[in-house]
Design an enzyme around this catalytic site. Structure first.
Site, PDB file in Angstrom:
ATOM      1  N   GLU A 197       9.061   6.556  -2.371  1.00  0.00           N
ATOM      2  CA  GLU A 197       7.842   6.097  -1.982  1.00  0.00           C
ATOM      3  C   GLU A 197       6.479   6.713  -1.772  1.00  0.00           C
ATOM      4  OE1 GLU A 197       9.169   1.543  -1.388  1.00  0.00           O
ATOM      5  OE2 GLU A 197       9.336   2.952   0.900  1.00  0.00           O
ATOM      6  N   TRP A 206       0.196  -7.267  11.130  1.00  0.00           N
ATOM      7  CA  TRP A 206       0.371  -6.260  10.602  1.00  0.00           C
ATOM      8  C   TRP A 206       0.493  -5.097   9.758  1.00  0.00           C
ATOM      9  CZ3 TRP A 206       5.741  -4.641  10.678  1.00  0.00           C
ATOM     10  CH2 TRP A 206       6.540  -3.311   9.681  1.00  0.00           C
ATOM     11  N   MET A 207       0.318  -3.676   9.714  1.00  0.00           N
ATOM     12  CA  MET A 207       0.187  -3.206   8.972  1.00  0.00           C
ATOM     13  C   MET A 207       1.592  -2.261   8.698  1.00  0.00           C
ATOM     14  SD  MET A 207      -2.610   0.331  10.211  1.00  0.00           S
ATOM     15  CE  MET A 207      -1.374   1.651  11.549  1.00  0.00           C
ATOM     16  N   ASP A 213       1.611   1.495   4.844  1.00  0.00           N
ATOM     17  CA  ASP A 213       0.728   2.622   5.196  1.00  0.00           C
ATOM     18  C   ASP A 213      -0.001   2.826   4.958  1.00  0.00           C
ATOM     19  OD1 ASP A 213       4.005   2.191   3.481  1.00  0.00           O
ATOM     20  OD2 ASP A 213       3.242   1.997   1.417  1.00  0.00           O
ATOM     21  N   PHE A 227      -0.239  -2.980  -3.669  1.00  0.00           N
ATOM     22  CA  PHE A 227       0.562  -2.432  -2.733  1.00  0.00           C
ATOM     23  C   PHE A 227      -0.268  -1.009  -2.427  1.00  0.00           C
ATOM     24  CE2 PHE A 227       4.999  -4.119  -3.296  1.00  0.00           C
ATOM     25  CZ  PHE A 227       4.933  -4.837  -2.377  1.00  0.00           C
ATOM     26  N   TRP A 268       5.412  -8.137   8.016  1.00  0.00           N
ATOM     27  CA  TRP A 268       4.559  -7.833   6.939  1.00  0.00           C
ATOM     28  C   TRP A 268       5.088  -8.993   5.726  1.00  0.00           C
ATOM     29  CZ3 TRP A 268       6.599  -8.486   1.500  1.00  0.00           C
ATOM     30  CH2 TRP A 268       5.642  -7.025   0.303  1.00  0.00           C
ATOM     31  N   TRP A 307      11.296   1.378   8.961  1.00  0.00           N
ATOM     32  CA  TRP A 307      11.505  -0.373   7.832  1.00  0.00           C
ATOM     33  C   TRP A 307      12.675  -0.264   9.023  1.00  0.00           C
ATOM     34  CZ3 TRP A 307       8.286  -2.532   5.891  1.00  0.00           C
ATOM     35  CH2 TRP A 307       6.969  -2.462   5.116  1.00  0.00           C
TER      36      TRP A 307
END
Ligand code: FRU
Length: 558
Positions: free
Chosen positions: A309, A137-138, A140, A196, A164, A390
């Protein structure tokens, strides 16, 4: 003969695992064989995560990870690099009434040791000229910087599954923004938390004392609280050492993350912009270690329907643009990127837009967590999005990997009716991908359309799956309809029509198609729309009313 040899090699390198000890309803241990590079862990995506502690020969924990270990079927394998590992301590979390006893789980039969892990692409929806992780998973993009002819792209990565989890910084490099080479993992979680999002800079004047030209990454340590940490690299960004004085910034707020560091020339100091709930905070520093709070921005400005974000602040000519990602709250649901135009004086950002106004950077549904490269050549400000949302990022129909980055875009500012508008132009490196002109679209192509007023463009395949785009020259709007684009049923939020103002007449449209994405750029970059599509076969038919299309097939030249 060849086949027999291949089989023998396979038997020699891949060996089954038998040393598990089931100790209770939800607890097992596994003694690891020594001398093997990887343990290949079988994953079943619909299952719950099992928590795995990796212990060394002194029973000290060297790593913790969460993996959806297979219960009755294997979707794919992920490699656990063994290094000093001697024992796995595994806690299962699922419900035994539905899964049965853990001793019968498929994972025990299927786990195997191996000295290699095959990352050859197995997915037809994997793009070719967009960046993707080799597997896992990727989300940002992180730590984007350019140094000595190389673009560095770090990213939020789960190396142990295609959902995620287990956030680390993966790493890829490129000399041309389109051919990417996977590099070893850059930052792993520690007792301060998961790693993060964040950024990286080149410390040309050794302000931090880690060495001239050291690369310094600042990221959020996501533990019981979100705090900011730094790590430095003296080998150009290949390997990082975490700073012993971490965390370097703390604050009492549940959402406090995604530091983007930049140099503010007039004050000769570093600045960082951080997302804090629904605001951003600015801090300043002379050495990247001690930070002083400067100001907050955001109350009453822009969209507040979600969490703010991944902020960024860039100078474009005389003005400053604050890029801000928000989730949810996007114009078509879920994630999106807004921006504010104004001035920055080294202490605070002053917005020139009206407080209630929201400006979107991209009008598609699959453009998020967009930030820019530090230190771009020729003063270029290049932005890179995560190409997903998302709302359904974890449900898109791929397994070996999820997901890709959008195309790199060079940013600029223009004025439309007295208002500052951000322009996004496909980075010039993309022109070098054009191989030959073709008559029909392919799964990796660019379509350039000379627009002659109101236009309707349909991309279709023999199954009748299609994407319909409309430009209304009177209203100056552009739309893309993917409701019948192919596989759409994996999420209710996926089928949709996205619509955008074109901020003036559209004379040219550039469409980039790459297996599972369509990015539409108005010729001057005033409007961009990034959308995923999952056709069961490539769109190879194009119909255009009100325009003339030229199609280039695109290929990487290695
Ligand atoms: C944005 C985000 C960031 C966070 C990261 C975690 O997509 O939620 O705010 O740092 O993802 O993976």
């Amino acid at each position: 003969m060849k086949k027999l040899f291949a089989l023998m090699v396979m038997l020699m390198t891949v060996a089954g695992v038998k040393a598990q000890m089931v100790l209770s309803d939800n607890h097992a241990m596994l003694k690891l064989e020594q001398g093997k590079k990887y343990l290949l862990l079988p994953v079943q995506e619909k299952e719950e995560n099992a928590s795995i502690a990796v212990l060394d020969e002194r029973n000290e924990m060297v790593m913790r990870l969460n993996v959806k270990l297979a219960v009755d079927k294997v979707d794919y394998f992920v490699p656990l690099e063994l290094k000093q590992a001697r024992l796995l301590d595994i806690i299962f979390h699922g419900d035994r009434r539905t899964t049965g006893a853990i001793k019968d789980f498929a994972c025990w039969r299927e786990m195997k040791y191996s000295n290699s892990f095959d990352t050859t692409n197995r997915e037809r929806f994997r793009p070719v000229y967009h960046h993707t992780p080799l597997y896992g998973w990727m989300n940002d993009p992180n730590g984007l910087f350019y140094k000595d002819g190389v673009w560095h792209l770090f990213y939020q990565w789960n190396p142990y599954g295609s959902q995620w989890e287990n956030m680390t910084w993966g790493h890829s490099t490129s000399t041309d923004l389109v051919n990417w080479t996977a590099q070893p993992t850059a930052l792993q979680s520690d007792w301060l938390g998961a790693v993060f999002s964040g950024s990286a800079i080149v410390d040309k004047n050794n302000t931090a004392g880690f060495g001239k030209d050291a690369v310094i990454a600042m990221y959020t340590s996501a533990g019981a609280s979100q705090t900011q940490s730094i790590a430095y690299s003296t080998d150009g960004g290949r390997t990082f050492t975490k700073y012993a004085g971490n965390p370097v910034i703390t604050f009492n707020a549940p959402d406090f993350r995604d530091p983007k560091v930049f140099w503010y020339e007039p004050r000769q100091c570093w600045m960082v912009i951080l997302a804090v709930g629904q605001e951003v905070h600015f801090y300043s520093s002379k050495n990247l270690k001690e930070w002083k709070f400067e100001s907050a921005f955001g109350r009453q400005y822009g969209n507040h329907e979600g969490v703010w974000e991944c902020p960024d602040l860039v100078q474009l000519g005389e003005k400053w643009v604050l890029i801000l990602n928000i989730n949810p709250g996007g114009p078509f649901g879920g994630s999106a990127t807004q921006y504010f135009v104004g001035q920055f004086d080294g202490h605070k950002f002053t917005c020139e837009d009206e407080p209630g106004e929201t400006k979107w950077m991209d009008y598609g549904k699959d453009h998020y967590a967009t930030v820019t490269f530090h230190n771009g050549p020729e003063g270029r400000i290049v932005a890179l999005p995560w190409m997903s949302n998302w709302q359904y990022g974890g449900a898109v129909p791929t397994l070996q990997f999820r997901s890709a980055n959008g195309l790199p875009r060079d940013l600029g500012l223009t004025t439309v009716n007295g208002e500052s508008i951000l322009t996004n132009t496909p980075s010039k490196e993309l022109l070098a991908l054009r191989s030959k002109k073709v008559k029909t679209p392919t799964d990796a192509c660019e379509i350039v359309i000379d627009v002659k007023g109101t236009m309707e463009l349909t991309l279709m395949n023999s199954k009748g799956e299609r994407v319909v785009m409309n430009y209304d020259s009177k209203k100056q709007t552009f739309s893309m309809d993917r409701t019948k684009s192919g596989e759409v049923s994996f999420s209710e939020a996926f089928p949709c029509v996205t619509e955008a103002p074109t901020f003036g007449p559209m004379k040219q449209l550039r469409l980039f198609i790459d297996h599972s994405s369509i990015e539409a750029f108005e010729g001057e970059g005033r409007m961009v729309m990034t959308n995923l599509v999952f056709p069961s076969e490539p769109y190879n038919i194009i119909k255009v009313k009100g325009g003339k299309a030229t199609i280039y097939s695109l290929a990487l030249k290695k």
